[in-house]
Each structure stands twice: as C-alpha cells, then as structure tokens.
Design an enzyme around this catalytic site. Structure first.
Site, short mmCIF file in Angstrom:
data_model
loop_
_atom_site.label_atom_id
_atom_site.label_comp_id
_atom_site.label_asym_id
_atom_site.label_seq_id
_atom_site.Cartn_x
_atom_site.Cartn_y
_atom_site.Cartn_z
N ASP A 183 0.05 4.65 4.80
CA ASP A 183 -0.74 3.84 3.93
C ASP A 183 0.01 2.67 3.52
OD1 ASP A 183 -1.88 2.95 1.56
OD2 ASP A 183 -1.64 4.87 0.58
N HIS A 188 0.94 -1.72 -3.18
CA HIS A 188 2.27 -1.25 -2.94
C HIS A 188 3.43 -2.22 -2.65
CE1 HIS A 188 0.22 2.41 -3.94
NE2 HIS A 188 -0.42 2.40 -2.88
N ILE A 203 3.12 -0.88 -7.50
CA ILE A 203 3.38 0.37 -7.87
C ILE A 203 3.73 1.12 -6.57
CG2 ILE A 203 1.93 0.00 -9.86
CD1 ILE A 203 -0.39 1.88 -8.33
N GLY A 206 1.04 7.05 -4.94
CA GLY A 206 0.82 8.36 -5.76
C GLY A 206 1.56 9.56 -4.85
#
Length: 281
Positions: A183, A188, A203, A206
């Site tokens: 990913d 990110h 961030i 998840g």
C-alpha cells in the site's frame, strides 16, 4: 455510481496470489516485531493478519495494487474510506505459499449520504480454505439508491477494568516500512499530500494499526502463539501518526475478547473501536 442490481448479480472474481518467507519477514518487521520467532526464517511463526497483505509485497514486484474494480461500482477512489476490517483464519498460514482468492460484494448498504460496500475475500490453497476477510468500505456521496441501511451497530466495553492493557509504541518511520507491503498511498509518506487531503502530516496505515494490535494480543494474551488468534474484527475509529503509541485494552470472557485501541499521547483518542477477537484456549 452504484448499480445495486448489477452488484448483486455479479459473478465472484478470482485471482491467484503467492508469497514467500521474505514477504512474511518484511510484514512482521514493519509492525515492529523484533523477537526471532517472527523475524528469522528458522522456526518462523506467521501472524494471521499477514493475510491482509499476502500477494502484495516485495515478491509481487512493481505490479500496481488491485484497486476497487467491482462490477456495478464506479467510484472516485478519493471518496472511499476503509472503515472496517474482519478476518477469520481457518488454519495457520504457511510461511510461503500460493492461493486462489475469490472476491465478491457480500453486502451493500444505503446510508443516505454514503454507501457501505462489504467486500468479502475467501482464500484457499490445495489443502483447503485458508482465510476469509470482510472489508467495509465507506463511499461518500454514493447513497440514496434505495437499499437497506444495514444492521444497527452498537458497541460498549464491559463495565469493569480491562484484563489487559497493552502498549505498542510505533516508530516515526513505521509507515515508510509498512508501505513496502504493497500500500504505497502517498497519504502515508508525503507531507504535502497529507495536508492536501486534510491531515496535519502523514498518517499510519489503518491495516498497520490492525496488525500491531494483533501482535500485541499474541504477545500479551496468547503466550506468543499466533495460531491461537482465530479472528479479529474492528472498525477504524481514528487516525494514528507514526511515532505515537497504540494502547489496546482487552476484556476477556472465555475465548472471546472485547478490545478498544486508543492513542494515549492524545488523551486516549480512539484508533480502533467495535473490536472483537476470538481465540483458542
């Protein structure tokens, strides 16, 4: 745009995946594992949440990640949010292998201003089923097609102190390593992109938080044995910035665990909620 009739009548899609021991090692290192049972090929143990990235890591090369390519669903990817994840493993995952993944839209809910798409993946190899995952996707602006709003969801922690409180510090560079599992969303890693979409800074993925919580349960509740973690079902309730801590509170009732994951550096802001796990004795 969502065509609910086409979604419901579409045939399941199938694709082949494979992975190597190197993919498993990278995944577990990217979650912060340091113990040799998870980071050395001799006697290697595999976290069940590796299923979330199997077939997407370094062995896949630079092939583009599979997007939201679903019959009857044409949505701008900027409008979707990975809002929940459930995984059930049917037997321990091999350190290297191949499988066929069958994907289908299991549920489609009309929330008015949004739609919820529940994408189910079943993976099996020559020996039988390996895992089943269910991803909840929140699609802003795609509701109003006249479908069911889905089941009511309620969650609360037991009215007592948790049986375990597990702290998992993350590294400021955690997302840089985790993204190598497949990913590579710039959210990110790229500060300018993160600000553009409404965050102060990049961030953590998840699914990285999801894997970190799984590792915390294995270490802190299951005596280091990942085969005892059978299922993990969560909602993504908030963001975590690399370098912050995930604090996982665990209430145990037999083989059922109720979980809540928060960030203690931000007054226990929620990270994962509506969270449950099933374990073996």
């Amino acid at each position: 745009m969502i065509d609910p009739d086409l979604v419901r009548t579409a045939e399941p899609a199938r694709h082949a995946i494979s992975w190597t021991t190197r993919d498993v090692l990278l995944y577990q290192l990217s979650l912060g594992a340091s113990d040799l049972s998870f980071t050395y090929e001799r006697g290697l143990r595999v976290l069940p949440t590796f299923a979330m990235v199997a077939g997407q890591g370094i062995s896949a090369g630079d092939r583009p990640a599979r997007g939201l390519d679903l019959p009857g669903i044409e949505i701008d990817l900027a409008k979707i949010l990975h809002s929940g994840q459930a995984l059930t493993v049917h037997r321990p995952l091999p350190t290297a292998g191949s499988a066929t993944v069958t994907s289908r839209v299991a549920e489609l809910w009309d929330k008015g201003k949004a739609a919820v798409i529940v994408l189910e993946n079943d993976a099996a190899d020559d020996y039988g089923p390996l895992w089943t995952s269910r991803m909840q996707i929140w699609a802003r602006g795609e509701g109003g097609f006249g479908g069911s709003p889905g089941p009511e969801s309620s969650w609360s922690s037991p009215d007592r102190l948790p049986d375990h409180v597990l702290d998992s510090p993350t590294s400021p560079t955690q997302a840089l390593l985790y993204r190598l599992n497949g990913d590579r969303n710039p959210l990110h890693v790229d500060p300018a992109f993160a600000v553009q979409v409404g965050f102060d800074r990049p961030i953590l993925h998840g699914l990285a938080s999801y894997g970190i919580v799984a590792k915390a349960l294995v270490d802190g509740v299951l005596d280091g044995d990942p085969t005892r973690l059978v299922s993990l079902d969560v909602r993504f309730a908030g963001t975590l910035f690399p370098g912050e801590t995930i604090r996982t509170s665990v209430w145990r009732e037999g083989n059922h665990l109720t979980l809540a994951a928060t960030c203690p550096e931000r007054d226990d802001a929620p990270v994962l909620s509506h969270a449950f796990a099933e374990v073996t004795p």
